[in-house]
Design an enzyme around this catalytic site. Structure first.
Site, PDB file in Angstrom:
ATOM      1  N   ARG A 111      22.921  48.810  49.051  1.00 20.96           N
ATOM      2  CA  ARG A 111      21.525  48.975  49.445  1.00 20.96           C
ATOM      3  C   ARG A 111      21.348  48.921  50.961  1.00 20.96           C
ATOM      4  O   ARG A 111      20.482  49.568  51.517  1.00 20.96           O
ATOM      5  CB  ARG A 111      20.676  47.890  48.782  1.00 20.96           C
ATOM      6  CG  ARG A 111      20.681  48.027  47.253  1.00 20.96           C
ATOM      7  CD  ARG A 111      20.074  46.806  46.603  1.00 20.96           C
ATOM      8  NE  ARG A 111      18.665  46.665  46.953  1.00 20.96           N
ATOM      9  CZ  ARG A 111      17.691  47.332  46.367  1.00 20.96           C
ATOM     10  NH1 ARG A 111      17.961  48.159  45.386  1.00 20.96           N
ATOM     11  NH2 ARG A 111      16.442  47.155  46.726  1.00 20.96           N
ATOM     12  N   LYS A 153      32.306  43.695  32.694  1.00 21.68           N
ATOM     13  CA  LYS A 153      31.618  42.781  31.797  1.00 21.68           C
ATOM     14  C   LYS A 153      30.570  41.987  32.581  1.00 21.68           C
ATOM     15  O   LYS A 153      30.746  41.857  33.779  1.00 21.68           O
ATOM     16  CB  LYS A 153      32.610  41.854  31.102  1.00 21.68           C
ATOM     17  CG  LYS A 153      33.151  40.713  31.980  1.00 21.68           C
ATOM     18  CD  LYS A 153      33.987  39.776  31.176  1.00 21.68           C
ATOM     19  CE  LYS A 153      33.371  38.427  31.030  1.00 21.68           C
ATOM     20  NZ  LYS A 153      33.493  37.553  32.197  1.00 21.68           N
ATOM     21  N   HIS A 161      39.491  42.419  32.105  1.00 25.00           N
ATOM     22  CA  HIS A 161      40.665  42.403  32.993  1.00 25.00           C
ATOM     23  C   HIS A 161      41.867  41.692  32.381  1.00 25.00           C
ATOM     24  O   HIS A 161      42.988  41.911  32.809  1.00 25.00           O
ATOM     25  CB  HIS A 161      40.303  41.845  34.383  1.00 25.00           C
ATOM     26  CG  HIS A 161      40.209  40.357  34.443  1.00 25.00           C
ATOM     27  ND1 HIS A 161      39.124  39.660  33.968  1.00 25.00           N
ATOM     28  CD2 HIS A 161      41.073  39.412  34.907  1.00 25.00           C
ATOM     29  CE1 HIS A 161      39.333  38.362  34.149  1.00 25.00           C
ATOM     30  NE2 HIS A 161      40.498  38.183  34.722  1.00 25.00           N
ATOM     31  N   LYS A 220      46.531  42.319  32.483  1.00 24.48           N
ATOM     32  CA  LYS A 220      47.557  41.363  32.910  1.00 24.48           C
ATOM     33  C   LYS A 220      48.893  41.754  32.290  1.00 24.48           C
ATOM     34  O   LYS A 220      48.954  42.069  31.098  1.00 24.48           O
ATOM     35  CB  LYS A 220      47.171  39.937  32.479  1.00 24.48           C
ATOM     36  CG  LYS A 220      45.988  39.365  33.265  1.00 24.48           C
ATOM     37  CD  LYS A 220      45.666  37.957  32.800  1.00 24.48           C
ATOM     38  CE  LYS A 220      44.356  37.472  33.382  1.00 24.48           C
ATOM     39  NZ  LYS A 220      44.466  36.850  34.685  1.00 24.48           N
ATOM     40  N   GLU A 265      40.833  26.352  32.395  1.00 26.13           N
ATOM     41  CA  GLU A 265      40.643  26.513  33.841  1.00 26.13           C
ATOM     42  C   GLU A 265      40.292  25.169  34.448  1.00 26.13           C
ATOM     43  O   GLU A 265      39.542  24.398  33.849  1.00 26.13           O
ATOM     44  CB  GLU A 265      39.494  27.484  34.105  1.00 26.13           C
ATOM     45  CG  GLU A 265      39.782  28.893  33.668  1.00 26.13           C
ATOM     46  CD  GLU A 265      38.646  29.827  34.041  1.00 26.13           C
ATOM     47  OE1 GLU A 265      38.819  30.591  34.983  1.00 26.13           O
ATOM     48  OE2 GLU A 265      37.591  29.748  33.397  1.00 26.13           O
ATOM     49  N   ASP A 307      31.005  34.043  28.546  1.00 27.01           N
ATOM     50  CA  ASP A 307      31.791  34.331  29.737  1.00 27.01           C
ATOM     51  C   ASP A 307      33.247  34.658  29.413  1.00 27.01           C
ATOM     52  O   ASP A 307      33.821  35.579  29.988  1.00 27.01           O
ATOM     53  CB  ASP A 307      31.718  33.122  30.686  1.00 27.01           C
ATOM     54  CG  ASP A 307      32.377  33.391  32.022  1.00 27.01           C
ATOM     55  OD1 ASP A 307      32.129  34.473  32.587  1.00 27.01           O
ATOM     56  OD2 ASP A 307      33.136  32.530  32.513  1.00 27.01           O
ATOM     57  N   HIS A 349      37.664  37.881  26.697  1.00 29.47           N
ATOM     58  CA  HIS A 349      39.097  37.667  26.934  1.00 29.47           C
ATOM     59  C   HIS A 349      39.792  36.998  25.739  1.00 29.47           C
ATOM     60  O   HIS A 349      40.846  37.444  25.287  1.00 29.47           O
ATOM     61  CB  HIS A 349      39.329  36.794  28.169  1.00 29.47           C
ATOM     62  CG  HIS A 349      38.592  37.259  29.393  1.00 29.47           C
ATOM     63  ND1 HIS A 349      38.401  38.584  29.687  1.00 29.47           N
ATOM     64  CD2 HIS A 349      38.011  36.569  30.408  1.00 29.47           C
ATOM     65  CE1 HIS A 349      37.730  38.682  30.828  1.00 29.47           C
ATOM     66  NE2 HIS A 349      37.481  37.480  31.283  1.00 29.47           N
ATOM     67  N   LYS A 352      36.030  25.091  31.218  1.00 28.24           N
ATOM     68  CA  LYS A 352      36.067  24.927  32.673  1.00 28.24           C
ATOM     69  C   LYS A 352      36.331  23.460  32.962  1.00 28.24           C
ATOM     70  O   LYS A 352      35.977  22.592  32.154  1.00 28.24           O
ATOM     71  CB  LYS A 352      34.704  25.287  33.284  1.00 28.24           C
ATOM     72  CG  LYS A 352      34.281  26.723  33.064  1.00 28.24           C
ATOM     73  CD  LYS A 352      34.845  27.614  34.134  1.00 28.24           C
ATOM     74  CE  LYS A 352      34.288  29.021  34.024  1.00 28.24           C
ATOM     75  NZ  LYS A 352      35.185  30.004  34.624  1.00 28.24           N
TER      76      LYS A 352
HETATM   77  C1  BG6 Z   1      36.096  35.991  34.249  1.00 29.07           C
HETATM   78  C2  BG6 Z   1      35.091  34.906  34.032  1.00 29.07           C
HETATM   79  O1  BG6 Z   1      35.840  37.078  33.404  1.00 29.07           O
HETATM   80  O2  BG6 Z   1      37.399  35.497  33.984  1.00 29.07           O
HETATM   81  C3  BG6 Z   1      35.417  33.702  34.890  1.00 29.07           C
HETATM   82  O3  BG6 Z   1      33.801  35.380  34.348  1.00 29.07           O
HETATM   83  C4  BG6 Z   1      36.838  33.259  34.652  1.00 29.07           C
HETATM   84  O4  BG6 Z   1      34.527  32.626  34.640  1.00 29.07           O
HETATM   85  C5  BG6 Z   1      37.796  34.425  34.805  1.00 29.07           C
HETATM   86  O5  BG6 Z   1      37.143  32.241  35.598  1.00 29.07           O
HETATM   87  C6  BG6 Z   1      39.205  34.044  34.460  1.00 29.07           C
HETATM   88  O6  BG6 Z   1      40.064  35.062  34.852  1.00 29.07           O
HETATM   89  P1  BG6 Z   1      41.532  34.764  35.354  1.00 29.07           P
HETATM   90  O7  BG6 Z   1      42.127  36.101  35.580  1.00 29.07           O
HETATM   91  O8  BG6 Z   1      41.406  33.938  36.596  1.00 29.07           O
HETATM   92  O9  BG6 Z   1      42.187  33.984  34.252  1.00 29.07           O
END
Ligand code: BG6
Length: 489
Positions: A45, A148, A178, A182, A216, A235, A240, A340
């Site tokens: 923007r 996402k 994503h 991996k 995490e 999330d 994932h 988390k």
């Molecule tokens: C993301 C989430 O999609 O994936 C995050 O929004 C998360 O909250 C992350 O931390 C984890 O990805 P990675 O590749 O660090 O395991």
């Protein structure tokens, strides 16, 4: 090598573009994997010159690329392919169209375009409509990559898809998860389907249960606004984690191509037994982190974060017990968990096998014997290990568990590409195998929607766990009821 093309990144100055997309594109350029005629158009923007845009990205690449320091020659030729267009209002799209047509003429990119939605999700629908209205697709192939979250529930995911399909065909829509990019996640397919010795035991007859952990140690510090609405379920679990489960549980596809692989994954997702409100106590557990310590340092609890309402019931931990109701897996529990502020970052899949039908060795001899377990370590310390019992070298029989270990770093002396490198290259080549299809996304929402709704509207609050621990006590009880326990990755 992908064909000459133009990549248009909406949200070109945003966090995702700086932290992930540009570093990945730079790393692809460094490996000479981008087409010779290729240009990235960042759309944002604000007003900015190309020179300012390039300078901003130079910093981002220096900070986030996996090959540092930046190679000046590679950077110079990469930077020449970066350009910026400001789009503030509808008229901006006409400018964007003119710029794209000019680039096609100058570079011979023949109207081949990869659009990338890297903006906050609220902007997806208006952008897609504007792409359609201003006919930005060009005359060649057109694809769109969507980040996402794909909606916030089943209804919104379906609505988003309908809008995308007003302008793009389903096979032109690339939904990024994503995790699928991996290396170790792709290796699940290779491990299972390029080897003959594992598949015969990969079923309910031999497997006692499966545990999938996405742990995490990070909190949600600078993303509270998004996270407080999303929670751990939307999330990570909805996408994932369920994708990992689908890869572990799926049947062999008839070919390694986008539709064959996704057909098998969606069958697994469809076979997951729904968790109804009355099953919640037994099949789902949640938690929210309180203050605690991560690697010895004190960290604040979720409620202490600015922008988190005192009454927020957002879960930062989820554990589920899932069943895949099909011939292969009937009755085998899949325990999945994500949280988390757990003690460490560790993503792994553990397949625990049944014990032998008859014990030959005395209970005393077997004291150090743990169940046979195959562990796929997705990150960190990527690898696979198989635990089995061995005789301790002393007089008489004493058994202890030992491991056969495959460690990526030791077997392959190259760094694995970042997931975004793999996925961007696949999108440029038009290979959607590692992207999620709409029917998968819908099944994933169908499973988690009722749980989220019950948790958010019910009277109970998520049990607290101190940051730096493996989740609430309820999570341990949840699995202990079945006579099992969570692994310590
Ligand atoms: C993301 C989430 O999609 O994936 C995050 O929004 C998360 O909250 C992350 O931390 C984890 O990805 P990675 O590749 O660090 O395991």
């Amino acid at each position: 090598m992908p064909e000459p093309s133009v990549m248009v990144i909406f949200g070109g100055t945003g966090d995702l573009a700086s932290r992930k997309l540009m570093p990945a594109l730079y790393d692809l350029a460094r490996q000479r994997l981008l087409p010779s005629a290729f240009v990235v158009v960042g759309v944002g923007r604000g007003e900015m010159t190309d020179a300012e845009y390039r300078a901003q990205l130079r910093d981002a690449v220096a900070r986030h690329s996996r090959s540092r320091p930046v190679d000046e020659d590679v950077w110079r030729s990469f930077a020449e392919r970066l350009t910026y267009v400001s789009v503030r209002a509808e008229e901006g799209y006409a400018d964007l169209r003119r710029r794209l047509e000019q680039l096609d003429r100058d570079l011979g990119t023949e109207g081949d375009r990869l659009f990338y939605l890297a903006t906050p999700p609220a902007a997806y629908v208006p952008i897609v409509r504007s792409i359609g209205r201003h006919d930005l697709r060009g005359g060649g192939w057109a694809r769109i990559v969507v980040e996402k979250p794909f909606g916030r529930d089943l209804a919104s995911a379906t609505a988003l898809s309908r809008t995308l399909q007003e302008v793009f065909d389903e096979d032109e829509i690339f939904r990024i998860d994503h995790y699928l990019g991996k290396e170790t996640v792709q290796n699940i397919l290779v491990f299972r389907f390029a080897n003959s010795i594992f598949e015969p035991v990969w079923n309910r007859r031999y497997v006692d249960h499966v545990q999938i952990t996405v742990a995490e140690s990070l909190g949600v510090d600078d993303r509270t606004e998004y996270y407080d609405e999303a929670g751990a379920m939307r999330d990570v679990v909805q996408n994932h984690l369920l994708q990992l489960l689908a890869l572990v549980a799926m049947e062999p596809p008839i070919a390694f191509d986008a539709n064959a692989v996704r057909d098998e994954k969606v069958k697994v997702l469809r076979a997951i037994r729904p968790i109804r409100e009355e099953d919640l106590g037994e099949r789902a557990v949640r938690g929210q982190y309180g203050p605690g310590f991560i690697e010895g340092d004190p960290v604040a609890g979720y409620h202490a974060l600015p922008e988190v309402a005192p009454e927020s019931k957002t879960e930062t931990y989820v554990g589920l017990k899932l069943f895949v109701d099909n011939w292969r897996w009937e009755g085998t529990p899949f325990y999945v968990r994500h949280g988390k502020r757990l003690p460490k970052r560790a993503t792994e899949i553990a397949i625990q096998f049944r014990s032998v039908p008859h014990h030959l060795f005395s209970e005393d001899a077997r004291q150090g014997l743990e169940p046979n377990t195959l562990v796929v370590r997705i990150q960190p310390e990527e690898g696979i290990s198989l635990k089995f019992g061995a005789k301790v070298p002393v007089q008489g029989i004493r058994i202890r568990s030992v491991a056969m270990d495959f460690v990526y770093g030791a077997s392959f002396l190259v760094d694995a590409p970042d997931a975004y490198e793999t996925l961007l290259l696949d999108a440029l080549r038009g290979d959607a195998t590692l992207f999620t299809r709409q029917d998968e996304v819908e099944e994933q929402w169908r499973l988690v929607d009722p749980i989220i709704a019950a948790w958010r509207t019910g009277p109970d609050v998520p049990p607290a766990y101190p940051a730096g621990t493996w989740g609430p006590a309820e999570a341990d009880l949840f699995i202990a009821r079945d006579g099992r326990r969570w692994r310590q990755p």
